[in-house]
Design a protein around this motif. Structure first.
Motif, mmCIF file in Angstrom:
data_model
loop_
_atom_site.group_PDB
_atom_site.id
_atom_site.type_symbol
_atom_site.label_atom_id
_atom_site.label_comp_id
_atom_site.label_asym_id
_atom_site.label_seq_id
_atom_site.Cartn_x
_atom_site.Cartn_y
_atom_site.Cartn_z
ATOM 1 N N GLN A 112 -7.384 -10.973 -8.756
ATOM 2 C CA GLN A 112 -6.994 -9.596 -9.124
ATOM 3 C C GLN A 112 -7.792 -8.523 -8.481
ATOM 4 N N LYS A 113 -7.365 -7.173 -8.339
ATOM 5 C CA LYS A 113 -8.154 -6.181 -7.853
ATOM 6 C C LYS A 113 -8.920 -5.564 -9.050
ATOM 7 N N ASP A 114 -10.308 -5.530 -9.382
ATOM 8 C CA ASP A 114 -10.932 -5.061 -10.309
ATOM 9 C C ASP A 114 -10.615 -3.908 -11.098
ATOM 10 N N ASN A 115 -10.292 -2.777 -10.200
ATOM 11 C CA ASN A 115 -9.779 -1.476 -10.403
ATOM 12 C C ASN A 115 -8.295 -1.450 -10.036
ATOM 13 N N PRO A 116 -7.410 -1.392 -11.110
ATOM 14 C CA PRO A 116 -5.644 -1.313 -10.745
ATOM 15 C C PRO A 116 -5.839 0.017 -9.857
ATOM 16 N N LEU A 117 -4.668 -0.643 -8.575
ATOM 17 C CA LEU A 117 -4.559 0.486 -7.535
ATOM 18 C C LEU A 117 -3.513 1.487 -8.049
ATOM 19 N N CYS A 118 -3.923 2.915 -8.015
ATOM 20 C CA CYS A 118 -2.904 3.749 -8.603
ATOM 21 C C CYS A 118 -2.623 4.801 -7.541
ATOM 22 N N VAL A 119 -1.416 4.806 -6.883
ATOM 23 C CA VAL A 119 -1.232 5.812 -5.888
ATOM 24 C C VAL A 119 -0.141 6.697 -6.066
ATOM 25 N N VAL A 120 -0.185 7.997 -5.126
ATOM 26 C CA VAL A 120 0.497 8.813 -5.434
ATOM 27 C C VAL A 120 1.872 8.883 -4.268
ATOM 28 N N PRO A 121 3.072 8.615 -4.351
ATOM 29 C CA PRO A 121 4.064 8.558 -3.526
ATOM 30 C C PRO A 121 4.424 10.117 -3.158
ATOM 31 N N SER A 122 5.013 10.054 -2.068
ATOM 32 C CA SER A 122 5.615 11.604 -1.639
ATOM 33 C C SER A 122 6.884 10.994 -0.689
ATOM 34 N N VAL A 123 7.879 11.709 -0.831
ATOM 35 C CA VAL A 123 9.142 11.698 -0.170
ATOM 36 C C VAL A 123 8.973 11.708 1.720
ATOM 37 N N ILE A 124 9.311 10.887 2.378
ATOM 38 C CA ILE A 124 9.282 11.010 3.857
ATOM 39 C C ILE A 124 10.394 12.004 4.195
ATOM 40 N N ASN A 125 10.212 13.253 4.819
ATOM 41 C CA ASN A 125 10.864 14.068 5.456
ATOM 42 C C ASN A 125 11.457 13.691 6.704
#
Length: 509
Positions: free
Chosen positions: A496-509
């Protein structure tokens, strides 16, 4: 099933006397073993090379909290076929593609038995599980059911609408996060998606509806099983401690397995009552086989098979997706190239179909490179020698645990140029694949014990990763730049990744 609660241990004088006696016997035994070793008495001849073991603990002190990395370093000193003593357990560590080919292909049958961790003796899971059974008539029957009714191309093609529905739900979840500008925990979202996909394939229903307590309970059950299975267990190194279960791992696994098996039993009972049900899922298939030939597969086998599929098929896929996304965020030029391919082949902001995968060579390269540098199960599932085996001129004793360090093989600089860097382009012209034929790249194993779920895992990884990349732009949470990004590993039954991956999505224009 009633919940099992362990009583708090109390150390009476008799217990202390037992402890002192046990320690004294262990020290005496160690002294005898050291004396015999010095005199060269009783030591098997022509063992593979390896570090000198200490009394009692053997080489356990060399493992650390990242055994895949520690053993890769030791292999550079002692060679790709390395022998260790881990407590009272003998272990053979394979760290090269050539040695892996010898073990997993040329002498596959000699190395095809399983080393059984104490944790999976809970509810006798190892006696019914396709993962842990030895190569036998029962094992072949279970493998045939999996290969014919769930993981064959025809079965997978027939069920691809289920996978699309689950990927659509994943994309909808991320789209909702866009509106609130909240980060998405990639591993958690992928875990839920994969769990529901499997439950639909097996039972034609979701088991992880966030609005239902039973769904939350089942998701936690699978997660808890993975946590316990990934813990180092003293009993596996010192079998004499089996009755004591000092860390309580088998006790907790008994509780978790029992709860999962109860859920499966209730689903089976419900299906049997609704006799007119024709779901054409794996449960229907297994019940039909059981009705026609009860000796071929019984209800215990069916429940153990379901448990295998949930445990083996969730963390591995979700972790791989998380590592792929993490590598792409660390390498924005690769993500840009992947998104351009998706836009040209599939069309901007569209969910990709499984039929699109063959037309997306760069996406395929990204998945292969992720599995090379971050194999889901770094040592594969441990094997064991049933008899004494001769390997490249060495003698491997009977009962030796066999660990194939695919993490080390994937980072071997003699096999891979720029081995430690994420370079998907290396696969554009190489022709290497993950299906067990190319021993430089065997994240799913090889030979007769190759992971049967490989065809489904490969489809799911491509479709989930491609759809997430094609539907959104992704940015790291907390304003971290890609050079500051943490890529540390957390070792367990899966990597596993030691620190979870938290990412912010944005809508594609």
């Amino acid at each position: 099933m009633s919940h099992y609660h362990a009583a708090s241990p109390r150390y009476e004088p008799a217990s202390m006397e037992f402890l002192v006696t046990a320690v004294g016997l262990l020290l005496f035994y160690a002294l005898v073993r050291v004396t015999l070793t010095v005199l060269g008495i009783g030591k098997p001849k022509n063992l593979p090379p390896g570090p000198t073991p200490l009394p009692i603990i053997g080489n356990l002190h060399l493992l650390g909290d990242q055994p895949h990395q520690s053993l890769a370093k030791l292999a550079k000193i002692h060679g790709p076929i390395m022998f260790l003593k881990l407590g009272r357990t003998s272990a053979l560590v394979i760290s090269s593609a050539a040695a892996a080919k010898e073990v997993l292909q040329k002498q596959d049958l000699a190395f095809s038995s399983r080393h059984i961790p104490d944790a999976v003796t809970a509810h006798n899971q190892f006696l019914y599980s396709v993962v842990w059974l030895p190569v036998s008539t029962q094992w072949r029957t279970l493998r045939r059911i999996l290969n014919t009714h769930i993981f064959s191309n025809n079965s997978l093609d027939a069920n691809q609408h289920l996978r699309r529905q689950k990927v659509e739900k994943l994309v909808a979840y991320c789209r909702k996060a866009c509106q609130t500008e909240e980060p998405v925990n990639i591993s958690r979202a992928a875990f839920r998606t994969t769990l529901n996909l499997l439950s639909n394939t097996l039972f034609s229903k979701d088991l992880t509806d966030p609005d239902e307590d039973s769904g939350k309970e089942f998701k936690e059950l699978v997660g808890n099983i993975m946590v316990e299975a990934g813990k180092p267990n003293l009993v596996d190194f010192f079998p004499v401690l089996k009755k004591i279960d000092p860390q309580g791992i088998r006790r907790r696994m008994t509780h978790y397995f029992g709860n999962a098996l109860e859920i499966f039993e209730a689903l089976i009972e419900k299906r049997l009552v609704i006799s007119e049900s024709k779901q054409d899922d794996l449960l229907d298939v297994c019940l039909k086989i059981n009705l026609e030939n009860p000796d071929e597969i019984n209800r215990t086998h069916i429940k153990s098979l379901f448990l295998d599929l949930f445990v083996a098929g969730t963390d591995t896929t979700s972790n791989s997706l998380e590592w792929a996304m993490a590598e792409l965020l660390c390498n924005p030029h690769i993500m840009t190239k992947a998104k351009k391919e998706l836009e040209e082949v599939v069309g901007k902001a569209k969910i990709i179909e499984e039929s699109d995968i063959q037309r997306l060579p760069y996406l395929q390269c990204i998945v292969k490179e992720t599995l090379r540098i971050h194999p889901p199960v770094p040592f594969l599932i441990p094997r064991k020698t049933k008899t004494k085996v001769k390997l490249n001129g060495y003698i491997v004793p009977k009962g030796t645990q066999v660990l194939v360090n695919v993490w080390a093989i994937g980072r071997d600089s003699t096999l891979w140029n720029d081995a430690l860097n994420f370079v998907p382009e290396r696969f554009l012209t190489s022709g290497l694949d993950v299906r067990g034929r190319d021993f430089e790249l065997i994240p799913f194993g090889a030979g007769r014990r190759i992971c049967p779920g490989l065809p489904l895992a490969v489809r799911m990884l491509h479709v989930m990763l491609g759809s997430l990349l094609n539907s959104f732009n992704w940015n790291l949470d907390s304003g971290l730049g890609h050079h500051e990004f943490d890529m540390n590993e957390k070792f367990g039954i899966t990597l596993q990744k030691d620190n979870p991956l938290c990412v912010v999505p944005s809508v594609i224009n």
